[in-house]
Design an enzyme around this catalytic site. Structure first.
Site, mmCIF file in Angstrom:
data_model
loop_
_atom_site.group_PDB
_atom_site.id
_atom_site.type_symbol
_atom_site.label_atom_id
_atom_site.label_comp_id
_atom_site.label_asym_id
_atom_site.label_seq_id
_atom_site.Cartn_x
_atom_site.Cartn_y
_atom_site.Cartn_z
ATOM 1 N N HIS A 74 3.474 -10.072 4.421
ATOM 2 C CA HIS A 74 2.823 -9.092 3.550
ATOM 3 C C HIS A 74 3.435 -7.724 3.811
ATOM 4 C CE1 HIS A 74 -1.187 -7.411 1.724
ATOM 5 N NE2 HIS A 74 -0.119 -6.797 1.263
ATOM 6 N N GLU A 132 5.720 -1.902 -0.659
ATOM 7 C CA GLU A 132 5.459 -1.894 0.787
ATOM 8 C C GLU A 132 6.202 -0.760 1.475
ATOM 9 O OE1 GLU A 132 3.282 -3.825 2.715
ATOM 10 O OE2 GLU A 132 2.546 -4.200 0.678
ATOM 11 N N HIS A 136 3.727 2.133 2.855
ATOM 12 C CA HIS A 136 3.576 2.079 4.311
ATOM 13 C C HIS A 136 4.803 2.581 5.071
ATOM 14 C CE1 HIS A 136 -0.095 -0.197 3.646
ATOM 15 N NE2 HIS A 136 0.574 -1.030 2.873
#
Length: 257
Positions: A74, A132, A136
């Site tokens: 993930h 992602e 992040h």
């Protein structure tokens, strides 16, 4: 395959080899400081303020993603040491076309692995990777462009994807569960405590499992503190600050079919 090292009575530490996209500045006299346990003005070498880092994996069964004998990636999420976090920290570095970025850096093996193990179940894989990184990856202090010598655009994003892939390869969730006699089944149920026990024993720290459709396990959070920077540092298993789960005491671990 990256290697594990462990000292008696200590949590498992993961030392990862990296092929760097650019040249991250060296971090003398700082790598002994574990994130969340100290402070430094040199945030290129100590992950701050987000020193609790979670490697998050999926078990997708509907729709299926990835091999039937492996969980998938993930992401790699930086959190503050109290469990809080920020997202989308630098929109100017929300890079597009991660595929080309990795290819240009010579990271074809990393890209190939991502195409098998870092997959989206609701959008293109490329869009997932871009999300992602932007959400992040841009929040890591040790991946700021100022932390690099002879920096070229995207060096730090390449390091992020290489780090995430290498760390994932040290966390074989499917194998660890199978070694404890816990394998996917359309008919069996398992005690959540059995999965937690098997994974904590193998990993070296408690994990957090999440469920969907009430009782079907689908996601796991591994937590780390970091010695040094994301590109070259040592990852030390830690407890998640938020250890809550939405899973009931008895769960299903469905096959990918």
């Amino acid at each position: 395959m990256p290697s594990f090292t462990q000292t008696a009575g200590a949590a498992l530490a993961v030392i990862l080899p990296f092929v760097l996209a650019g040249t991250h500045d060296t971090c003398p006299n700082t790598t002994s400081v574990l994130s969340c346990s100290g402070s430094s003005t040199n945030t290129c070498c100590i992950s701050s303020p987000y020193g609790l880092i979670q490697q998050v994996q999926f078990w997708d069964t509907d729709p299926v993603t990835g091999p039937d004998d492996s969980w998938t990636i993930h992401g790699l999420w930086p959190n503050d040491c109290d469990g809080s976090y920020s997202e989308n920290c630098d929109s100017s570095r929300a890079y597009k076309d991660i595929t080309t970025l990795l290819q240009n850096a010579g990271e074809d093996d990393t890209l190939s692995f991502m195409q098998d193990y870092w997959l989206s179940n609701d959008e293109s894989d490329e869009a997932f990777w871009e999300h992602e990184w932007a959400t992040h990856g841009t929040c890591y202090s040790t991946l700021e462009p100022s932390c690099y010598t002879d920096y070229e655009t995207g060096d730090e994003a390449v390091d992020f994807f290489v780090a995430t892939v290498n760390l994932f390869q040290t966390l074989p969730t499917y194998t660890w569960l199978a070694n404890a006699g816990i394998t996917p089944s359309s008919s069996k149920t398992y005690k959540l405590s059995a999965l937690n026990s098997a994974l904590e024993s193998a990993f070296g720290a408690p994990v957090v499992l999440l469920c969907e459709n009430t009782n079907e396990v689908y996601e796991i959070y591994y937590a780390f503190n970091l010695q040094g920077d994301v590109a070259t540092g040592t990852w030390v298993p830690a407890s998640n600050e938020d250890s809550s789960t939405n899973c009931p005491s008895t769960i299903k671990y469905l096959p990918k079919s």
